[in-house]
Enzyme design. Structure first.
Site, short mmCIF file in Angstrom:
data_model
loop_
_atom_site.label_atom_id
_atom_site.label_comp_id
_atom_site.label_asym_id
_atom_site.label_seq_id
_atom_site.Cartn_x
_atom_site.Cartn_y
_atom_site.Cartn_z
N ASP A 178 0.86 -1.18 0.00
CA ASP A 178 0.00 0.00 0.00
C ASP A 178 0.89 1.24 0.00
O ASP A 178 1.67 1.45 0.94
CB ASP A 178 -0.90 -0.02 1.24
CG ASP A 178 -2.01 1.02 1.17
OD1 ASP A 178 -2.15 1.68 0.12
OD2 ASP A 178 -2.74 1.17 2.17
N ASP A 185 -3.05 2.42 -6.10
CA ASP A 185 -1.89 2.50 -5.21
C ASP A 185 -1.75 1.32 -4.26
O ASP A 185 -1.00 1.39 -3.29
CB ASP A 185 -1.94 3.79 -4.40
CG ASP A 185 -3.13 3.85 -3.46
OD1 ASP A 185 -4.09 3.09 -3.67
OD2 ASP A 185 -3.10 4.65 -2.51
N GLU A 186 -2.44 0.20 -4.53
CA GLU A 186 -2.27 -0.95 -3.66
C GLU A 186 -2.55 -2.24 -4.42
O GLU A 186 -3.27 -2.25 -5.41
CB GLU A 186 -3.18 -0.87 -2.42
CG GLU A 186 -4.65 -0.85 -2.73
CD GLU A 186 -5.52 -0.87 -1.47
OE1 GLU A 186 -5.16 -1.56 -0.50
OE2 GLU A 186 -6.56 -0.18 -1.49
#
Length: 396
Positions: free
Chosen positions: A20, A115-116
């Site tokens: 993350d 973003d993860e």
């Protein structure tokens, strides 16, 4: 064939990493503009308008600012915050760099958002038996390539890996081993459990469930009686059981669009006209992709930020603008449109269908205005469509 399919025994010995990125949007802005480093940065709309916070730096979070908060409210909490407009193309560019790094170490990568992602490193390109070491290497690669930090969680399933990545932010690494899982979950506040939103949390509190330890005391039958099919899921979560595999190729689950207004709208006729435009956009997207869907959902956000949804399902499916528009007015009738001010409207098609209906997709030329002058009363239009399509079930 996946690595797990080749070796089914891997299921009980998975090594899952959840990566993350730390305050991703705001961190990219601070990276590209060194003058912003160390300052409370808010990515989103200007506080003078009606925008919301898309993301914020850790410096801004210290003031109680969080995503989805109205920008005007964020400004009152931190008047020296720096507001920056989102740059989606730049975030996508960095995201592609990060995903390229993931693919160096495992073919089993499941992106959750820009973003993860989850990585199954049970078998990895380094032939390294330690998922913790692999996670450390990946985090180092991300920093050297992008200049950004990432937090990682390592465990034997997705649920625990995601919880772990949030334990030591920013720039942290947490490992939850099978031996530590039960004690970790017992001390965890119930709101941190996957699938527990505000409503479910309140219901659990009413049953005396405030931590994982409390949840663990309930039988599967009791949880099913209280929460339906989710009860079995919560029962397993309390015991650290999650057999969901990392799925590299996620199928699209919905197609939709929404719009936020510069000024609240109130008139029902205006609501219908805007929804007609949204129906056109979603219908065109369905046509381009040559797919349909069984469920249509209307999203309404009122002026006080209360957000509701109203949905309907049709066995024959929705394939065109016309299909969608036929069911929009009855959904609108199930809201407080025309009685309350509205700041956002959205339409989404879900439960997608790959098959094309008999005769192929219907492409129709829509007429302007959207409804005839004699039917210009939204109340009349809604009443007519309420009487039609008896095969459609609406639910909130």
């Amino acid at each position: 064939m996946s690595l797990q399919a080749k070796n089914p025994s891997l299921k009980s010995h998975r090594k899952i990493i959840h990566i993350d990125m730390d305050a991703f949007f705001a961190s990219v802005e601070q990276l590209d503009n060194p003058a912003l480093r160390g300052k409370p940065v808010i990515v989103g709309g200007a506080p003078q308008g009606r925008g919301v916070v898309a993301a914020c730096s850790y410096e801004a979070r210290a003031f109680g600012i969080h995503s989805a908060m109205p920008s005007a409210r964020a400004y009152t909490l931190c008047r020296h915050a720096v507001f920056v407009r989102p740059r989606k193309e730049r975030y996508q560019e960095v995201s592609h760099q990060i995903r390229a790094i993931f693919s160096r170490y495992s073919p089993l990568v499941e992106p959750l958002s820009i973003d993860e992602a989850f990585l199954d490193t049970t078998v990895n390109t380094l032939n390294n038996p330690s998922a913790t070491h692999v996670a450390q290497i990946i985090r180092g690669d991300i920093y050297r390539t992008t200049g950004l930090t990432a937090s990682a969680g390592v465990s034997y399933n997705k649920f625990l890996a995601k919880l772990a990545s949030d334990q030591d932010k920013p720039d942290g690494l947490t490992v939850i081993t099978p031996q530590k899982a039960r004690s970790f979950l017992r001390s965890l506040p119930i709101r941190r459990f996957y699938g527990v939103g505000k409503v479910t949390e309140q219901k659990m509190h009413g049953l005396g469930i405030r931590t994982g330890r409390d949840l663990e005391k309930f039988s599967q039958a009791e949880l099913t009686a209280a929460f339906g099919s989710s009860g079995c899921f919560f029962y397993d979560m309390a015991r650290g059981i999650d057999n969901r595999p990392v799925q590299p190729h996620q199928t699209r689950k919905s197609i939709g669009t929404e719009t936020t207004f510069q000024e609240d709208i109130y008139q029902l006729e205006e609501v219908l006209n805007i929804l007609q435009s949204l129906a056109n956009q979603v219908g065109n997207a369905l046509s381009r992709k040559k797919i349909g869907g069984r469920t249509l959902s209307l999203k309404v956000r009122y002026d006080d930020f209360t957000t509701i949804s109203r949905s309907c399902s049709k066995r024959a499916g929705f394939y065109s603008q016309h299909d969608i528009w036929q069911q929009v007015p009855p959904l609108v009738a199930a809201t407080e449109a025309g009685r309350r001010k509205i700041r956002l409207l959205g339409l989404t098609i879900s439960n997608l269908l790959d098959e094309i209906p008999p005769g192929g997709l219907r492409y129709e030329q829509l007429l302007l205005p959207f409804y005839s002058k004699e039917d210009n009363s939204p109340t009349t239009l809604i009443a007519k469509i309420r009487q039609a399509n008896n095969n459609v079930d609406c639910f909130g």
